[in-house]
Design a protein around this motif. Structure first.
Motif, mmCIF file in Angstrom:
data_model
loop_
_atom_site.group_PDB
_atom_site.id
_atom_site.type_symbol
_atom_site.label_atom_id
_atom_site.label_comp_id
_atom_site.label_asym_id
_atom_site.label_seq_id
_atom_site.Cartn_x
_atom_site.Cartn_y
_atom_site.Cartn_z
ATOM 1 N N ALA A 81 1.819 17.302 -54.803
ATOM 2 C CA ALA A 81 2.841 17.195 -55.733
ATOM 3 C C ALA A 81 4.133 18.077 -55.190
ATOM 4 O O ALA A 81 4.113 17.913 -53.731
ATOM 5 N N ASP A 82 5.134 18.260 -56.103
ATOM 6 C CA ASP A 82 6.247 18.186 -55.055
ATOM 7 C C ASP A 82 6.578 17.434 -54.040
ATOM 8 O O ASP A 82 8.118 17.692 -52.805
ATOM 9 N N CYS A 83 6.456 16.223 -54.271
ATOM 10 C CA CYS A 83 7.204 15.339 -53.326
ATOM 11 C C CYS A 83 7.818 14.568 -54.642
ATOM 12 O O CYS A 83 8.400 13.984 -55.532
ATOM 13 N N ASN A 84 8.598 13.193 -53.612
ATOM 14 C CA ASN A 84 8.991 12.057 -54.324
ATOM 15 C C ASN A 84 8.896 10.766 -53.506
ATOM 16 O O ASN A 84 8.853 9.765 -52.381
ATOM 17 N N PRO A 85 8.184 10.322 -55.068
ATOM 18 C CA PRO A 85 6.807 9.352 -54.591
ATOM 19 C C PRO A 85 7.321 8.017 -54.223
ATOM 20 O O PRO A 85 7.003 7.304 -53.428
ATOM 21 N N LYS A 86 8.703 7.693 -54.848
ATOM 22 C CA LYS A 86 9.471 6.801 -54.165
ATOM 23 C C LYS A 86 10.127 6.494 -52.870
ATOM 24 O O LYS A 86 10.065 5.361 -52.228
ATOM 25 N N HIS A 87 10.165 7.920 -51.845
ATOM 26 C CA HIS A 87 9.364 7.449 -50.758
ATOM 27 C C HIS A 87 8.700 7.382 -49.612
ATOM 28 O O HIS A 87 9.253 7.315 -48.296
ATOM 29 N N LEU A 88 7.626 6.824 -50.424
ATOM 30 C CA LEU A 88 6.639 6.419 -49.272
ATOM 31 C C LEU A 88 5.677 5.249 -50.671
ATOM 32 O O LEU A 88 4.960 5.323 -50.403
ATOM 33 N N THR A 89 6.289 3.962 -51.110
ATOM 34 C CA THR A 89 6.272 3.112 -51.849
ATOM 35 C C THR A 89 4.908 2.270 -50.697
ATOM 36 O O THR A 89 4.478 2.149 -50.833
ATOM 37 N N SER A 90 5.540 2.284 -49.685
ATOM 38 C CA SER A 90 4.371 1.550 -48.456
ATOM 39 C C SER A 90 3.791 1.939 -48.174
ATOM 40 O O SER A 90 2.644 0.851 -47.887
ATOM 41 N N VAL A 91 3.562 2.966 -47.871
ATOM 42 C CA VAL A 91 2.321 4.051 -47.994
ATOM 43 C C VAL A 91 1.882 3.863 -49.210
ATOM 44 O O VAL A 91 0.464 3.631 -49.072
ATOM 45 N N LEU A 92 1.705 4.256 -49.921
ATOM 46 C CA LEU A 92 0.931 4.521 -51.376
ATOM 47 C C LEU A 92 0.545 2.530 -51.621
ATOM 48 O O LEU A 92 -0.706 2.298 -52.320
ATOM 49 N N GLY A 93 1.757 2.059 -51.388
ATOM 50 C CA GLY A 93 0.892 0.139 -51.248
ATOM 51 C C GLY A 93 -0.146 0.417 -50.913
ATOM 52 O O GLY A 93 -0.872 -0.606 -50.740
ATOM 53 N N GLN A 94 -0.134 0.187 -49.502
ATOM 54 C CA GLN A 94 -0.993 0.175 -48.329
ATOM 55 C C GLN A 94 -2.187 1.496 -48.556
ATOM 56 O O GLN A 94 -3.388 0.389 -48.923
ATOM 57 N N LEU A 95 -2.174 1.990 -49.129
ATOM 58 C CA LEU A 95 -3.290 2.818 -49.497
ATOM 59 C C LEU A 95 -4.436 1.910 -51.029
ATOM 60 O O LEU A 95 -5.228 2.360 -50.774
ATOM 61 N N SER A 96 -3.606 1.821 -51.658
ATOM 62 C CA SER A 96 -3.706 0.909 -52.643
ATOM 63 C C SER A 96 -4.745 -0.135 -52.576
ATOM 64 O O SER A 96 -6.084 -0.902 -52.926
ATOM 65 N N MET A 143 3.337 7.030 -39.870
ATOM 66 C CA MET A 143 2.046 7.596 -40.589
ATOM 67 C C MET A 143 1.379 6.280 -39.646
ATOM 68 O O MET A 143 -0.005 6.216 -40.601
ATOM 69 N N GLN A 144 1.403 6.188 -38.995
ATOM 70 C CA GLN A 144 0.407 4.739 -38.164
ATOM 71 C C GLN A 144 -0.496 5.942 -38.113
ATOM 72 O O GLN A 144 -2.070 4.814 -38.223
ATOM 73 N N ALA A 145 -0.776 6.627 -37.274
ATOM 74 C CA ALA A 145 -1.864 7.375 -36.557
ATOM 75 C C ALA A 145 -3.043 7.608 -37.638
ATOM 76 O O ALA A 145 -4.147 7.368 -37.755
ATOM 77 N N GLN A 146 -2.185 8.295 -38.876
ATOM 78 C CA GLN A 146 -3.038 8.631 -39.966
ATOM 79 C C GLN A 146 -3.858 7.210 -40.347
ATOM 80 O O GLN A 146 -4.879 7.319 -41.161
#
Ligand code: EPZ
Length: 417
Positions: A253-268, A306-309
């Motif tokens: 919560a309290d974040c802007n998902p639009k700022h990490l679309t590439s990360v969330l795309g990769q996770l899905s 986010m590479q190490a994570q």
């Protein structure tokens, strides 16, 4: 020296609130040098780098107060020692961000060269080339850069490499320069855009922040303002991977998902179930984690921070994945520690080949940089048994009380002094 102790194999469940972004707070604090009026900042993360920057600003003559509740008040009425000393800069490279605003406002600056760090040489040549194009004289000697100018003038500056703090430094130099500055091949990170919003609130004239071409028309002076720091997209991404690697169910919560679309795309792609909201998102980890390749590039692509994570997650994949790091030349130090926990990783130059299906076992490990520490926590959450992470001061630079936030989600994690 504090350590963090984790006993793994606990699913994370619940809600976590994301703090303000360190990498938006640092340039915003430097920008307070640009006006003699009071500047109030909100949502500052209470982390070490913020306190180091407060100390640096005070040494330059800024009345600076940072509270644990995230509010900061700054007043750069007049100059103090126009210097960022080695003792401070060596602990935080981002101190170089005071160079542009000091030159713009006080026409001189003496900054210790940041030097390299665990992840690479980290030169600042592009910062200095840009400032020289704007009429500054930058002499480098004895580990310091002495910069002076009679008056900064607008210039056309094309970055040969996308540089986040280079873009920020030159944007802050340009806002009080005479005439127009164009920054071409500029960084598009949300933190750059957040800084531009702050500068405009102070009376600067900036177009195009968040795109590759930023236009700044210099003004005579800037006024104080009240500015809110954006949420930390890297902290949000780190918790998203914590949910995926523990097969948990976490609302971020309290974040802007639009700022990490590439990360969330990769996770899905990797099998996590993501549901997006306006001011947050939910991540449900599934037993099956798919091995998917990734390459880091400047924003909006998959971020190097986010590479190490992501590598920690890929140790649990169902096949082999290749992680390519294009931003920094030595950003695989975490691989060595993950291998000690049982991961099967082969580093070849800018690529890490991660064979999935590894059974991670807890071990004594050592953090080497901010994001490497995060990847060791994530591996510890998935590992059998106890992990002890040493040198967590790296972690404290950029994560506010991460072990408390993880514990509230059900992790067995504690700080031991
Ligand atoms: C910023 O560092 C971030 N730090 C880093 O986050 C982040 O990893 C990095 O951008 C890349 O996204 C802050 O914002 C405070 P760069 P910065 O200049 O600005 C080369 C973290 O974990 N380069 O964008 O220092 C450089 O060597 C930190 O929070 C030059 O060659 O990075 C690198 O290969 C780690 N000459 C590439 O550009 C220059 O003058 C990108 O570096 C400047 C940079």
């Amino acid at each position: 020296m504090d350590k963090i102790r984790i006993v793994g194999e606990k699913e994370l469940r619940g809600r976590v609130e994301i703090s303000g972004a360190k990498n938006a707070a640092l340039p915003a604090m430097a920008a307070t040098l640009l006006t003699p009026e009071i500047v109030s900042l909100e949502n500052l993360p209470y982390v070490r780098d913020i306190l180091t920057t407060r100390e640096l600003l005070e040494s330059i003559g800024v009345a600076a107060e940072v509270l644990e509740n995230g509010t900061g008040t700054f007043k750069a009425a007049d100059a103090g020692a126009l210097e960022a000393p080695y003792e401070l800069v060596k602990t935080m490279r981002a101190s170089v961000l005071v160079l542009g605003p000091m030159l713009a406002r006080f026409k001189k600056a003496r900054i210790s060269l940041p030097g390299g760090c665990a992840i690479g040489a980290r030169p600042i040549n592009l910062h200095l080339q840009g400032l020289e194009k704007m009429g500054a004289k930058c002499d480098v000697s004895h580990g310091y850069v002495e910069a002076t100018t009679t008056k900064l003038r607008g210039a056309y500056i094309q970055f040969e490499t996308v540089t986040v703090t280079g873009t920020e430094n030159l944007m802050m130099a340009a806002v009080l320069a005479e005439g127009e500055t164009i920054l071409d091949n500029a960084a598009c990170e949300p933190e750059v855009e957040n800084l531009a919003d702050m500068l405009c609130a102070m009376g600067a004239k900036i177009d195009g922040a968040g795109t590759r071409t930023i236009r700044i028309r210099g003004v005579k002076k800037l006024k104080g303002c009240r500015h809110r720091i954006i949420p930390d997209r890297i902290e949000a991404g780190t918790f998203a991977i914590a949910a995926a690697i523990t097969r948990g169910d976490v609302e971020i919560a309290d974040c802007n998902p639009k700022h990490l679309t590439s990360v969330l795309g990769q996770l899905s792609l990797a099998g996590a179930e993501i549901s997006m909201g306006e001011t947050g998102f939910r991540v449900r980890g599934h037993s099956e984690i798919s091995s998917k390749n990734v390459t880091t590039y400047p924003y909006p692509a998959f971020p190097t921070d986010m590479q190490a994570q992501y590598m920690a997650l890929m140790t649990q994949g169902d096949a082999t994945s290749i992680i390519t790091e294009t931003i920094f030349e030595n950003r695989f130090m975490h691989a060595l520690e993950l291998i000690r926990m049982g991961a099967d990783i082969k580093v070849e130059g800018r690529q890490a080949i991660v064979r999935g299906g590894a059974t991670l076992t807890g071990a004594k490990v050592q953090a080497s940089d901010l994001r490497a520490s995060a990847s060791l926590i994530l591996a510890g959450l998935a590992a059998k048994g106890e992990t002890i992470i040493d040198r967590v001061y790296h972690l404290d630079r950029g994560y506010a009380r991460i072990e408390e936030k993880m514990a509230r989600l059900g992790a067995e994690i504690e700080r031991i002094s």
